[in-house]
Design a protein around this motif. Sequence first.
Motif, PDB file in Angstrom:
ATOM      1  N   PHE A   2       0.817  -1.222   0.000  1.00 31.04           N
ATOM      2  CA  PHE A   2       0.000   0.000   0.000  1.00 31.04           C
ATOM      3  C   PHE A   2       0.845   1.264   0.000  1.00 31.04           C
ATOM      4  CE2 PHE A   2      -2.277  -3.391   2.299  1.00 31.04           C
ATOM      5  CZ  PHE A   2      -3.329  -3.569   1.419  1.00 31.04           C
ATOM      6  N   LEU A   3       2.149   1.139  -0.340  1.00 29.26           N
ATOM      7  CA  LEU A   3       3.007   2.322  -0.225  1.00 29.26           C
ATOM      8  C   LEU A   3       2.614   3.407  -1.209  1.00 29.26           C
ATOM      9  CD1 LEU A   3       5.268   2.630  -2.691  1.00 29.26           C
ATOM     10  CD2 LEU A   3       6.337   0.759  -1.494  1.00 29.26           C
ATOM     11  N   ARG A   4       2.849   4.654  -0.778  1.00 38.63           N
ATOM     12  CA  ARG A   4       2.598   5.817  -1.646  1.00 38.63           C
ATOM     13  C   ARG A   4       3.941   6.330  -2.132  1.00 38.63           C
ATOM     14  NH1 ARG A   4       0.665   9.354   3.016  1.00 38.63           N
ATOM     15  NH2 ARG A   4       2.296   8.064   3.901  1.00 38.63           N
ATOM     16  N   LYS A   6      -6.346  -4.843  -2.206  1.00 33.08           N
ATOM     17  CA  LYS A   6      -5.548  -3.822  -2.873  1.00 33.08           C
ATOM     18  C   LYS A   6      -6.354  -3.046  -3.914  1.00 33.08           C
ATOM     19  CE  LYS A   6      -2.336  -1.355  -4.437  1.00 33.08           C
ATOM     20  NZ  LYS A   6      -0.919  -1.236  -4.407  1.00 33.08           N
ATOM     21  N   ASN A  50      -7.511   1.038  -3.697  1.00 27.35           N
ATOM     22  CA  ASN A  50      -7.202   2.068  -4.696  1.00 27.35           C
ATOM     23  C   ASN A  50      -8.475   2.587  -5.367  1.00 27.35           C
ATOM     24  OD1 ASN A  50      -4.526   2.135  -4.136  1.00 27.35           O
ATOM     25  ND2 ASN A  50      -3.814   1.276  -6.074  1.00 27.35           N
ATOM     26  N   LEU A 105     -10.058   5.105  -2.991  1.00 19.93           N
ATOM     27  CA  LEU A 105      -9.334   6.392  -3.008  1.00 19.93           C
ATOM     28  C   LEU A 105      -9.676   7.181  -4.270  1.00 19.93           C
ATOM     29  CD1 LEU A 105      -5.844   5.156  -1.719  1.00 19.93           C
ATOM     30  CD2 LEU A 105      -7.534   6.498  -0.452  1.00 19.93           C
ATOM     31  N   ILE A 152     -11.651  10.888  -4.550  1.00 25.84           N
ATOM     32  CA  ILE A 152     -11.152  12.067  -5.280  1.00 25.84           C
ATOM     33  C   ILE A 152     -12.180  12.499  -6.332  1.00 25.84           C
ATOM     34  CG2 ILE A 152      -9.309  12.979  -6.756  1.00 25.84           C
ATOM     35  CD1 ILE A 152      -7.444  10.839  -5.451  1.00 25.84           C
ATOM     36  N   LEU A 174      -9.726  14.305  -0.088  1.00 25.75           N
ATOM     37  CA  LEU A 174     -10.874  15.107  -0.525  1.00 25.75           C
ATOM     38  C   LEU A 174     -10.376  16.436  -1.084  1.00 25.75           C
ATOM     39  CD1 LEU A 174     -13.798  14.722   2.062  1.00 25.75           C
ATOM     40  CD2 LEU A 174     -13.607  13.756  -0.233  1.00 25.75           C
ATOM     41  N   ASN A 175      -9.193  16.420  -1.689  1.00 27.02           N
ATOM     42  CA  ASN A 175      -8.695  17.658  -2.287  1.00 27.02           C
ATOM     43  C   ASN A 175      -9.114  17.707  -3.743  1.00 27.02           C
ATOM     44  OD1 ASN A 175      -7.415  18.559   0.089  1.00 27.02           O
ATOM     45  ND2 ASN A 175      -5.741  17.119  -0.308  1.00 27.02           N
ATOM     46  N   PHE A 180      -6.697  12.715 -10.286  1.00 24.27           N
ATOM     47  CA  PHE A 180      -5.626  11.758  -9.956  1.00 24.27           C
ATOM     48  C   PHE A 180      -4.934  11.240 -11.210  1.00 24.27           C
ATOM     49  CE2 PHE A 180      -9.616   9.245  -9.959  1.00 24.27           C
ATOM     50  CZ  PHE A 180      -9.323   8.270 -10.900  1.00 24.27           C
ATOM     51  N   LEU A 218      -3.484   4.445  -9.524  1.00 22.36           N
ATOM     52  CA  LEU A 218      -4.939   4.633  -9.456  1.00 22.36           C
ATOM     53  C   LEU A 218      -5.626   4.490 -10.820  1.00 22.36           C
ATOM     54  CD1 LEU A 218      -4.716   5.110  -6.480  1.00 22.36           C
ATOM     55  CD2 LEU A 218      -5.708   7.382  -6.754  1.00 22.36           C
ATOM     56  N   ASP A 243      -5.324   0.894 -12.171  1.00 17.10           N
ATOM     57  CA  ASP A 243      -5.933  -0.107 -11.290  1.00 17.10           C
ATOM     58  C   ASP A 243      -7.461  -0.115 -11.400  1.00 17.10           C
ATOM     59  OD1 ASP A 243      -3.454  -0.863 -10.516  1.00 17.10           O
ATOM     60  OD2 ASP A 243      -3.580  -0.110  -8.458  1.00 17.10           O
ATOM     61  N   PHE A 271       3.133  13.616 -11.324  1.00 18.80           N
ATOM     62  CA  PHE A 271       1.701  13.356 -11.040  1.00 18.80           C
ATOM     63  C   PHE A 271       1.317  13.782  -9.636  1.00 18.80           C
ATOM     64  CE2 PHE A 271       0.834   9.545  -8.347  1.00 18.80           C
ATOM     65  CZ  PHE A 271       2.134   9.164  -8.075  1.00 18.80           C
ATOM     66  N   LYS A 272       2.323  13.969  -8.793  1.00 20.89           N
ATOM     67  CA  LYS A 272       2.097  14.533  -7.457  1.00 20.89           C
ATOM     68  C   LYS A 272       3.441  15.015  -6.922  1.00 20.89           C
ATOM     69  CE  LYS A 272       2.591  10.465  -4.512  1.00 20.89           C
ATOM     70  NZ  LYS A 272       1.950   9.641  -3.513  1.00 20.89           N
ATOM     71  N   ARG A 310      -4.688  22.964  -7.974  1.00 25.47           N
ATOM     72  CA  ARG A 310      -4.739  22.082  -6.795  1.00 25.47           C
ATOM     73  C   ARG A 310      -5.383  22.764  -5.591  1.00 25.47           C
ATOM     74  NH1 ARG A 310      -3.838  16.682  -8.039  1.00 25.47           N
ATOM     75  NH2 ARG A 310      -2.209  16.527  -9.581  1.00 25.47           N
TER      76      ARG A 310
HETATM   77  C1  UGA Z   1      -1.566   5.025  -4.575  1.00 26.66           C
HETATM   78  C2  UGA Z   1      -2.173   4.645  -3.222  1.00 26.66           C
HETATM   79  O1  UGA Z   1      -2.430   5.840  -2.455  1.00 26.66           O
HETATM   80  C3  UGA Z   1      -1.238   3.731  -2.442  1.00 26.66           C
HETATM   81  O2  UGA Z   1      -1.827   3.323  -1.222  1.00 26.66           O
HETATM   82  C4  UGA Z   1      -0.942   2.502  -3.308  1.00 26.66           C
HETATM   83  O3  UGA Z   1      -0.034   1.612  -2.663  1.00 26.66           O
HETATM   84  C5  UGA Z   1      -0.336   2.955  -4.634  1.00 26.66           C
HETATM   85  O4  UGA Z   1      -1.248   3.847  -5.304  1.00 26.66           O
HETATM   86  C6  UGA Z   1      -0.077   1.736  -5.462  1.00 26.66           C
HETATM   87  O5  UGA Z   1      -1.058   1.110  -5.904  1.00 26.66           O
HETATM   88  O6  UGA Z   1       1.074   1.323  -5.609  1.00 26.66           O
HETATM   89  P1  UGA Z   1       0.307   6.789  -5.350  1.00 26.66           P
HETATM   90  O7  UGA Z   1       0.030   6.358  -6.754  1.00 26.66           O
HETATM   91  O8  UGA Z   1       1.719   6.928  -4.890  1.00 26.66           O
HETATM   92  O9  UGA Z   1      -0.381   5.777  -4.309  1.00 26.66           O
HETATM   93  O10 UGA Z   1      -0.400   8.209  -5.206  1.00 26.66           O
HETATM   94  P2  UGA Z   1      -1.533   8.860  -4.286  1.00 26.66           P
HETATM   95  O11 UGA Z   1      -0.920   9.535  -3.133  1.00 26.66           O
HETATM   96  O12 UGA Z   1      -2.621   7.900  -4.034  1.00 26.66           O
HETATM   97  O13 UGA Z   1      -2.074   9.994  -5.286  1.00 26.66           O
HETATM   98  C7  UGA Z   1      -2.676   9.607  -6.522  1.00 26.66           C
HETATM   99  C8  UGA Z   1      -3.146  10.807  -7.283  1.00 26.66           C
HETATM  100  O14 UGA Z   1      -4.297  11.374  -6.666  1.00 26.66           O
HETATM  101  C9  UGA Z   1      -2.156  11.944  -7.429  1.00 26.66           C
HETATM  102  O15 UGA Z   1      -2.164  12.405  -8.761  1.00 26.66           O
HETATM  103  C10 UGA Z   1      -2.671  12.995  -6.472  1.00 26.66           C
HETATM  104  O16 UGA Z   1      -2.321  14.300  -6.876  1.00 26.66           O
HETATM  105  C11 UGA Z   1      -4.162  12.770  -6.576  1.00 26.66           C
HETATM  106  N1  UGA Z   1      -4.933  13.241  -5.395  1.00 26.66           N
HETATM  107  C12 UGA Z   1      -4.717  12.720  -4.179  1.00 26.66           C
HETATM  108  C13 UGA Z   1      -5.928  14.207  -5.557  1.00 26.66           C
HETATM  109  O17 UGA Z   1      -6.169  14.708  -6.684  1.00 26.66           O
HETATM  110  N2  UGA Z   1      -6.649  14.617  -4.471  1.00 26.66           N
HETATM  111  C14 UGA Z   1      -6.430  14.102  -3.240  1.00 26.66           C
HETATM  112  O18 UGA Z   1      -7.139  14.526  -2.295  1.00 26.66           O
HETATM  113  C15 UGA Z   1      -5.447  13.135  -3.090  1.00 26.66           C
END
Ligand code: UGA
Length: 437
Positions: free
Chosen positions: A149-151, A208, A212, A215, A219, A254-255, A260, A265, A268, A326-327, A416
């Motif tokens: 589940f790592l980010r 898993k 995702n 999440l 969003i 919730l931003n 995303f 994401l 998946d 992407f972030k 953002r």
């Molecule tokens: C995501 C999951 O959060 C992890 O738990 C998971 O392990 C990982 O995918 C994976 O499957 O390997 P990650 O892709 O690193 O992690 O990125 P996130 O932090 O989830 O952000 C995803 C996207 O959502 C980004 O583009 C971010 O900017 C966007 N986001 C996030 C929003 O637009 N609004 C938010 O409130 C949060």
Amino acid sequence: MRISVIGCGYLGAVHAACMAKLGHDVVGIDVDETKIKDLAGAKAPFYEPGLEELLAEVQTTGRLTFSTELSAAEGSHVHFICVGTPQKKGENAADLSYVNAALHGLVPYLSPGDLVVGKSTVPVGTATRLAEVVEESEPAAHLLWNPEFLREGHAVADTLSPDRLVYGIEGGSEEHPAVQKLDEVYAASIQAGTPRLVTDLPTAELVKTAANSFLATKISFINAMAELCDAVGADVTLLADAIGMDNRIGRRFLNAGIGFGGGCLPKDIRAFMARAGELGADQALTFLREVDAINMRRRSRVVELTRELCDGSLLGKRITVLGAAFKPESDDVRDSPALSVAAQLQLQGAVVTVTDPEALANAARRFPELHYEHVTESALTRANAVLLLTEWQEYRDLDPYEAAALVSTCKILDGRNVLDPSKWRAAGWTYRGLGRP
Ligand code: UGA
């Protein structure tokens, strides 16, 4: 414990380094020679805060080595499969060729009692099939599914101190010897109180993809609210603060903004829909199609708003895009909403300059036709409009007065919703957020 980690991308490289940090003897294996050479020299092949320091630290102990040969897995007792499962070209389904190749390549080196641990994100049903392959080749070895589940940007901390451990094993019994073995690997986390759930194989795989999908849904939900807020002149950031105070909802993820992206994401949720279709349960996930559609609409919305900001025409307008990853805290541009918007603006006649603290090299490989600038001040110079699309701290901290002295026209679109509109307006800027009046 002697451990092999097969696949040294985001997941595997971090996992290998963290397992060595926990005291295990680890060999990281990948077919990519450059990656292995970098990692062996304690150089991270991608930007991930803390990873290089960790690689350097564990390599001095001699507990972490790297190899391009799967035979290096021989003699390890636990083998982690960490290879990628990208979206298939021209299809929604996941490409399992790397997972299949890793497992088939590994089985000749398995010994009785070995444990194969799948960490890659796979369509439900894959683990059961792979367990049969292990069983046929080495009946006294086991396969366990342990989703990750790592980010990105927090990968080291998420691996060393995960918020939960999920073990999927055939039969789902806590008494299974494979469970005890993996408990030894993660002893430090378990002792520190990390909850551990034992499930059957399909449940672990689903945990898993369900996480995702949830999440992504969260969003897209808030982005749909942003569309409504735009229609009535309400403020989605205050709306999110207020509904987020309900513990059942929670404020995180919730931003509202440009949506995303990344390597997880988007692909998946699509692979999940494709798999549900194969299982005859496609109706259960039709809502994810809407989640995907809302997300993609954000990008076109930003292009339209930019056109409005530029008095109705993008032709020849100099647009500065702050952020390509992407972030923040990542150099990953896979399905980056920021870059996608930049490319669409360029196609519609704007002259686009992109800047980012870490992701420019990857961005230039993906979209060579865009103009890239390393220094934020140079990127801002003579801009007709500025778009903040990846919320790196240095862009959040920009001084509106200093920025005003650089640009041609003081117009900013906060993709953002992270800037203080009153501060920017006071400095003479036309400020636009997404779902904010
Ligand atoms: C995501 C999951 O959060 C992890 O738990 C998971 O392990 C990982 O995918 C994976 O499957 O390997 P990650 O892709 O690193 O992690 O990125 P996130 O932090 O989830 O952000 C995803 C996207 O959502 C980004 O583009 C971010 O900017 C966007 N986001 C996030 C929003 O637009 N609004 C938010 O409130 C949060």
